[in-house]
Design an enzyme around this catalytic site. Structure first.
Site, PDB file in Angstrom:
ATOM      1  N   CYS A  42      11.308  29.431  -5.270  1.00 14.59           N
ATOM      2  CA  CYS A  42      10.415  30.306  -4.511  1.00 14.59           C
ATOM      3  C   CYS A  42      10.533  31.737  -5.051  1.00 14.59           C
ATOM      4  CB  CYS A  42      10.772  30.275  -3.028  1.00 14.59           C
ATOM      5  SG  CYS A  42       9.632  31.250  -2.005  1.00 14.59           S
ATOM      6  N   ASP A  44      10.672  34.283  -3.351  1.00 17.17           N
ATOM      7  CA  ASP A  44      11.447  35.068  -2.375  1.00 17.17           C
ATOM      8  C   ASP A  44      12.593  35.835  -3.061  1.00 17.17           C
ATOM      9  OD1 ASP A  44      13.467  35.689  -0.274  1.00 17.17           O
ATOM     10  OD2 ASP A  44      12.074  34.603   1.019  1.00 17.17           O
ATOM     11  N   ARG A  46      15.263  36.865  -2.044  1.00 21.79           N
ATOM     12  CA  ARG A  46      16.626  36.536  -1.629  1.00 21.79           C
ATOM     13  C   ARG A  46      17.183  35.299  -2.325  1.00 21.79           C
ATOM     14  NH1 ARG A  46      14.958  36.139   4.497  1.00 21.79           N
ATOM     15  NH2 ARG A  46      13.334  35.010   3.394  1.00 21.79           N
ATOM     16  N   HIS A  98      14.050  26.872  -0.029  1.00 23.83           N
ATOM     17  CA  HIS A  98      15.055  27.562   0.797  1.00 23.83           C
ATOM     18  C   HIS A  98      14.615  27.543   2.248  1.00 23.83           C
ATOM     19  CE1 HIS A  98      12.823  31.404   1.462  1.00 23.83           C
ATOM     20  NE2 HIS A  98      12.163  30.952   0.420  1.00 23.83           N
ATOM     21  N   CYS A 101      11.593  29.622   4.701  1.00 22.55           N
ATOM     22  CA  CYS A 101      10.672  30.083   3.649  1.00 22.55           C
ATOM     23  C   CYS A 101       9.382  30.617   4.293  1.00 22.55           C
ATOM     24  CB  CYS A 101      10.346  28.913   2.724  1.00 22.55           C
ATOM     25  SG  CYS A 101       9.201  29.338   1.397  1.00 22.55           S
TER      26      CYS A 101
HETATM   27 CO    CO Z   1      10.134  30.986   0.171  1.00 17.11          CO
END
Ligand code: CO
Length: 209
Positions: A42, A44, A46, A98, A101
């Site tokens: 992803c 993302d 993090r 994750h 999400c």
């Molecule tokens: Co995500």
């Protein structure tokens, strides 16, 4: 100060720290890449794949998009996959989702978010496939996380259904495909599935070579 200046300064410090440890670091690295893994993760911020797996530059070939999707009309992803499988010949492909999400959360919402609806739609389709199980889940958090897991499993399936993977399995019995989920709360990765080359594929999605 422009916040990007900080990144450029940090880059200088990082390059120097590498050279301090090994003066040949960049001349060695610049020669070639021979990564062992293709990571599909992803976007993302993090979930930085190298950091959470304590890996070094050169080890992981990366494709990231919102909610780590394998979409069979995505020319960007297919180009990455083709290069990783056919040229770099990576022995492992990891699809890593994750928990919590944002993309998966959006798929559970009735709100239209504009253009991104069309991307998130793929996750809505996965929800529909697993609707009965997901409707049993009471808490919203658990429902999101269950769909995160189903989403990873669905993307593993999408990958297996590509001719790129099936041809590589036929020709060199590789790569292995792994479905993982990263837990933002603990920093730990959970393995959901690990697929050896040559598993049974339903006849509608099976190519013959
Ligand atoms: Co995500």
């Amino acid at each position: 100060m422009d916040r990007t200046k900080k990144l450029l300064l940090e880059n200088k410090a990082w390059a120097q720290s590498r050279i301090d440890i090994n003066p040949e670091y960049f001349s060695d690295m610049a020669k070639d890449q021979n990564p062992e893994y293709l990571w599909v993760g992803c976007s993302d911020s993090r979930v930085p794949e190298s950091e959470i797996t304590n890996s070094n530059p050169g080890q992981i070939f990366v494709h990231r998009n919102i909610a780590n999707l394998v979409v069979n009309t995505d020319i960007n992803f297919l180009s990455v996959l083709s290069y990783a499988v056919n040229t770099l010949q990576v022995p492992h492909i990891i699809i890593c989702g994750h928990y919590n999400c944002g993309g998966v959360r959006a798929a559970l919402s009735p709100n239209s978010l504009g253009l991104i609806d069309n991307w998130i739609r793929n996750i809505k389709d996965t929800y529909q496939i697993h609707k009965l199980e997901l409707e049993q889940v009471q808490s919203e958090k658990e429902k999101i996380n269950k769909l995160v897991e189903y989403n990873v499993l669905e993307q593993v399936k999408n990958l297996v259904h590509t001719a790129i993977i099936q041809k590589a399995w036929h020709e060199r019995h590789a790569p292995r495909i792994h479905g993982w989920v990263y837990d933002l709360d603990s920093g730990l990765i959970k393995e959901l599935v690990s697929i050896k080359p040559g598993i049974e594929i339903d006849s509608a999605h099976r190519y013959e070579f």
